[in-house]
Design an enzyme around this catalytic site. Structure first.
Site, mmCIF file in Angstrom:
data_model
loop_
_atom_site.group_PDB
_atom_site.id
_atom_site.type_symbol
_atom_site.label_atom_id
_atom_site.label_comp_id
_atom_site.label_asym_id
_atom_site.label_seq_id
_atom_site.Cartn_x
_atom_site.Cartn_y
_atom_site.Cartn_z
ATOM 1 N N LYS A 1 -9.958 17.642 0.578
ATOM 2 C CA LYS A 1 -8.868 17.652 -0.339
ATOM 3 C C LYS A 1 -8.510 16.249 -1.225
ATOM 4 O O LYS A 1 -8.255 16.513 -2.501
ATOM 5 C CB LYS A 1 -7.510 17.488 0.641
ATOM 6 C CG LYS A 1 -7.401 18.414 1.373
ATOM 7 C CD LYS A 1 -5.929 18.380 2.269
ATOM 8 C CE LYS A 1 -5.669 17.461 3.056
ATOM 9 N NZ LYS A 1 -6.570 17.334 4.171
ATOM 10 N N ARG B 1 -18.111 9.705 6.381
ATOM 11 C CA ARG B 1 -17.319 9.429 5.492
ATOM 12 C C ARG B 1 -17.274 7.960 5.434
ATOM 13 O O ARG B 1 -17.041 7.183 6.410
ATOM 14 C CB ARG B 1 -15.998 10.139 5.581
ATOM 15 C CG ARG B 1 -15.080 9.422 4.618
ATOM 16 C CD ARG B 1 -13.760 10.463 4.220
ATOM 17 N NE ARG B 1 -12.793 10.661 5.242
ATOM 18 C CZ ARG B 1 -11.944 10.975 5.132
ATOM 19 N NH1 ARG B 1 -11.675 11.841 4.224
ATOM 20 N NH2 ARG B 1 -11.082 11.355 5.998
ATOM 21 N N ARG C 1 -7.479 14.444 15.265
ATOM 22 C CA ARG C 1 -6.838 14.890 14.220
ATOM 23 C C ARG C 1 -6.891 16.591 13.972
ATOM 24 O O ARG C 1 -6.050 17.239 13.234
ATOM 25 C CB ARG C 1 -7.502 14.176 13.052
ATOM 26 C CG ARG C 1 -6.786 12.637 13.026
ATOM 27 C CD ARG C 1 -7.419 11.831 12.169
ATOM 28 N NE ARG C 1 -7.498 11.994 10.690
ATOM 29 C CZ ARG C 1 -8.520 11.901 9.978
ATOM 30 N NH1 ARG C 1 -9.528 11.296 10.410
ATOM 31 N NH2 ARG C 1 -8.258 11.956 8.912
ATOM 32 N N ARG D 1 -13.084 4.634 8.118
ATOM 33 C CA ARG D 1 -11.737 4.814 8.348
ATOM 34 C C ARG D 1 -11.674 4.834 10.092
ATOM 35 O O ARG D 1 -12.427 5.283 10.873
ATOM 36 C CB ARG D 1 -11.092 5.913 8.038
ATOM 37 C CG ARG D 1 -10.609 5.542 6.566
ATOM 38 C CD ARG D 1 -10.088 6.769 5.933
ATOM 39 N NE ARG D 1 -9.172 7.534 6.859
ATOM 40 C CZ ARG D 1 -8.450 8.640 6.395
ATOM 41 N NH1 ARG D 1 -8.663 8.969 5.133
ATOM 42 N NH2 ARG D 1 -7.789 9.351 7.087
ATOM 43 N N ARG E 1 2.499 18.656 6.169
ATOM 44 C CA ARG E 1 1.672 18.867 7.390
ATOM 45 C C ARG E 1 2.046 19.633 8.276
ATOM 46 O O ARG E 1 1.463 19.843 9.421
ATOM 47 C CB ARG E 1 1.189 17.483 7.742
ATOM 48 C CG ARG E 1 -0.326 17.007 7.091
ATOM 49 C CD ARG E 1 -0.499 15.961 7.725
ATOM 50 N NE ARG E 1 -1.941 15.385 7.807
ATOM 51 C CZ ARG E 1 -2.566 14.448 6.949
ATOM 52 N NH1 ARG E 1 -2.061 14.123 5.683
ATOM 53 N NH2 ARG E 1 -3.903 14.295 7.236
HETATM 54 P P1 AMP Z 1 -5.106 11.529 5.416
HETATM 55 O O1 AMP Z 1 -5.551 10.189 4.637
HETATM 56 O O2 AMP Z 1 -4.268 12.586 4.583
HETATM 57 O O3 AMP Z 1 -6.146 12.026 6.321
HETATM 58 O O4 AMP Z 1 -3.832 11.030 6.517
HETATM 59 C C1 AMP Z 1 -4.336 9.813 7.503
HETATM 60 C C2 AMP Z 1 -3.332 9.667 8.460
HETATM 61 O O5 AMP Z 1 -2.009 9.586 7.548
HETATM 62 C C3 AMP Z 1 -2.860 11.132 9.265
HETATM 63 O O6 AMP Z 1 -3.745 11.434 10.093
HETATM 64 C C4 AMP Z 1 -1.386 10.908 9.560
HETATM 65 O O7 AMP Z 1 -1.442 10.002 10.618
HETATM 66 C C5 AMP Z 1 -0.699 10.079 8.486
HETATM 67 N N1 AMP Z 1 -0.035 11.077 7.473
HETATM 68 C C6 AMP Z 1 -0.532 11.442 6.040
HETATM 69 N N2 AMP Z 1 0.198 12.362 5.575
HETATM 70 C C7 AMP Z 1 1.051 12.786 6.548
HETATM 71 C C8 AMP Z 1 2.164 13.580 6.540
HETATM 72 N N3 AMP Z 1 2.366 14.612 5.806
HETATM 73 N N4 AMP Z 1 2.956 13.694 7.826
HETATM 74 C C9 AMP Z 1 2.717 12.882 8.832
HETATM 75 N N5 AMP Z 1 1.552 11.909 8.674
HETATM 76 C C10 AMP Z 1 0.782 11.765 7.755
#
Ligand code: AMP
Length: 218
Positions: A14, A128, A172, A161, A89
């Site tokens: 994404k 990554r 996740r 990360r 999400r």
């Molecule tokens: P990402 O970078 O999109 O993979 O997000 C990393 C982490 O941020 C996720 O595993 C969640 O812990 C948190 N996070 C990001 N977006 C959301 C969301 N819309 N709702 C809840 N947690 C989020």
């Protein structure tokens, strides 16, 4: 204002897609994960609170995200196109987005789901590497930095990360399957869903998503 939602498991691409298509679409790329990581870097209470969930691979509480989205839409120009990477999400967040959009006189125009098999996802998350300074993404095999371990854009040392490490990555994916995947059906029922095969190279996938979004804009 127009809103495009990008759906897809962690590691589906994404962020990579959004970075590449935001320019050609004239859209603002909004990554809620990056916003939360920035809040953490800035040492805000919201950021420190979010860290506990992020480190465990769990979703940060909906109310925190609702506040972020409200601020974002409030500050966006009426003619902006917002490209959401990582929000909503779960169904409650999708409902919040629907009502916030209504309040600001707009709507979700489309949701693109980037489809990638789980074994490919796990390999992507494992390889990554990210730049802690500017947020650029790399992959040890498919998108390696030009100089080993160093960001092409700003020269900072790349890191993995914490939540990409194998145990947390699997967690996740489970959270995605349980909480986020139902949104595919949710947007499909509203006639807003576009499906794109995300298993190819980054350029190919970005091109396919760009085409799908442009076609849906008429
Ligand atoms: P990402 O970078 O999109 O993979 O997000 C990393 C982490 O941020 C996720 O595993 C969640 O812990 C948190 N996070 C990001 N977006 C959301 C969301 N819309 N709702 C809840 N947690 C989020």
């Amino acid at each position: 204002m127009d809103i495009t939602v990008l759906l897809g498991a962690p590691g589906a691409g994404k962020g990579t897609v959004a970075t590449r298509i935001a320019g050609p679409l004239g859209a603002i790329h909004v990554s809620t994960g990056a916003m939360l990581r920035d809040a953490l870097k800035a040492g805000t209470d919201a950021g420190l609170d979010a860290k506990r969930y992020m480190d465990r691979g769990e979703l940060v509480p909906d109310a925190v995200l609702a506040r972020l989205m409200e601020e974002l839409l409030e500050q966006s120009a009426p003619d902006a196109h917002v490209l959401l990477d990582g929000y909503p999400r779960n169904p409650a967040q999708a409902q919040t987005l629907e009502s916030l959009a209504r309040r600001f006189g707009c709507a979700v125009g489309r949701a693109v789901t980037i489809e990638v098999p789980e074994d490919v996802i796990l390999e992507r998350l494992d390889g990554r590497r990210v730049c802690p300074a500017c947020g650029a993404n790399f992959h040890l095999r498919t998108l390696p930095p030009k100089r080993g371990g160093v960001c092409d854009a700003c020269g900072a040392e790349l890191v993995q990360r914490t939540d990409d490490q194998p145990g947390t990555a699997r967690k996740r994916l489970a959270v995605y399957a349980r909480q986020t995947a139902p949104l595919i059906e949710w947007y499909d029922q509203r006639g807003l869903l576009l499906r794109v095969d995300g298993s190819g190279e980054a350029d190919q996938v970005a091109e396919a998503v760009l085409k799908a979004v442009m076609a849906s804009q008429g």
